[in-house]
Design a protein around this motif. Structure first.
Motif: not given
Length: 426
Positions: A110-116, A145-146, A150-156, A166-167
């Protein structure tokens, strides 16, 4: 210990079906009940299932190793300390339990998604997100929660702003039952401010930006405070409160100058240029866009995009002033930069103005066959509108009224839906 979730996680991770894991030990129906925490099996059964998955049952029965190092990594990611984040990631990967332990692996991914996403590797982040989704049934509330954050950031990053909002709201709902730190709370508000601004929920964005700003100010986080003022500048510009918009931009500019943040100064001047252009102050807009180029040091890929955005804006402003010579000067400059920083969208933008000024007879076909379909695929509504309206005007002059009408309808439909367009966010 949630044995069912651990079993399900490792079974799915290893690509096994319930029949394959259960065969010769228990029935697949009984395994399903274990995985869904509907029953507590005998220790002997658990040991056999763990052994088949290659896990040490005794080791897994104890409490999970500390997540402190993972949270340290996540904090470095959130605060964009890129070098620290990279070093901490490598340190985590060297620890066996990071990828072997159910809980640690979930948090790591989950944290790696944000790092990428921090490294602007959007497709890799999307792949990591797709992979972790299959383990959703094993998540506790903290993981959820995370996951939603992370889903919200990917969608953004994929320009799906309503879905992002929404995420992030789902993440906010889970945060209320967790003890998250102030910096995580302000980060969540900030992300909500970004997504709601882009989704045109402007009153919500103003609210969440104020919430984030209040926390950033108590933390003396000047950089994030400046980011919030940029968002508010865009929000008030879209609300046509231009005085309030400029006030926020100038506050952001003062802070950015104080801390020497050239990225923010670049963004501030681009957005001031956009606002002045909207008000018809072309000379001031041109001056602002030129200022934005002065502060752009091009050390990262997104700054290359800012540079091309500024050049494109200068092309447009000179064209509006009927200064074709100035327009072509910036077109040529932009095309030179494209040799270093290739970009299909900006290639189309620069080629379009060159064709317009040179009265190229192929421009209608160019717009209809190449440009508009490209931006429709990218869902870049502002450019679909702009080029559709230009094409409609050209077709009308050629007395192709039916086709002209179809492109005009397309532009009007998108204008009604996306009247807030304008402004560049971090």
């Amino acid at each position: 210990m949630e044995y069912g979730k651990v079993l399900r996680f490792h079974r799915v991770k290893q690509g096994l079906t319930q029949n394959q894991l259960a065969e010769g030990i228990i029935s697949s129906a009984y395994l399903s009940k274990i995985e869904n925490d509907q029953t507590v099996p005998a220790i002997e059964v658990l040991e056999l299932l763990y052994e088949r998955l290659g896990l040490d049952f005794c080791e897994s029965s104890y409490s999970h190793p500390s997540k402190e190092k993972l949270k340290e990594w996540y904090e470095a990611i959130v605060f964009k300390r890129r070098e620290d984040a990279e070093l901490l990631k490598e340190e985590l990967l060297q620890q066996k339990e990071t990828l072997a332990n159910h809980q640690l692996y979930i948090f790591f991914e989950l944290f790696r998604i944000r790092h990428l996403l921090l490294k602007n590797e959007v497709e890799k982040a999307y792949e990591a997100w797709e992979n972790i989704r299959q383990h959703k049934d094993t998540f506790d509330d903290e993981m959820k929660f995370y996951y939603h954050l992370a889903s919200g950031l990917v969608k953004y990053y994929r320009n799906e702003f309503n879905d992002a909002f929404q995420q992030l709201m789902e993440a906010k709902n889970y945060s209320s039952s967790l003890e998250i730190e102030d910096w995580e709370q302000s980060d969540l508000f900030y992300l909500l401010a970004l997504s709601t601004s882009q989704a045109n929920h402007l009153s919500a964005s103003v609210f969440y930006t104020d919430q984030a700003l209040e926390i950033f100010q108590t933390q003396y986080d000047l950089a994030k405070s400046a980011d919030c003022h940029i968002i508010q500048g865009i929000n008030y510009s879209r609300l046509r409160n231009y005085a309030k918009s400029l006030e926020n931009y100038h506050l952001a500019r003062k802070i950015a100058a104080q801390i020497g943040n050239n990225i923010q100064l670049t963004l501030v001047y681009i957005n001031i240029g956009t606002l002045e252009a909207r008000m018809g102050n072309h000379a001031v807009a041109i001056e602002s866009y030129e200022k934005s180029i002065e502060y752009n040091d091009l050390s990262t890929s997104f700054r290359n995009s800012y540079l091309l955005t500024s050049i494109h804006s200068l092309v447009i402003e000179h064209y509006k002033k009927d200064d074709h010579e100035g327009c072509l000067k910036w077109v040529n400059y932009g095309e030179e930069k494209l040799k270093i920083y290739p970009s299909k969208p900006f290639q189309f933008h620069f080629e379009f103005y060159k064709k317009v000024i040179n009265d190229d007879k192929d421009i209608s076909n160019f717009l209809e066959s190449d440009v508009i379909p490209f931006f429709e695929q990218k869902k870049e509504h502002i450019y679909i509108i702009r080029y559709s309206m230009f094409l409609a005007d050209l077709l009308e002059k050629q007395r192709m009224y039916k086709k002209a009408s179809s492109y005009l309808r397309l532009a009007i439909k998108l204008l009604n839906k996306h009247s807030q367009l304008g402004g560049i966010l971090l």
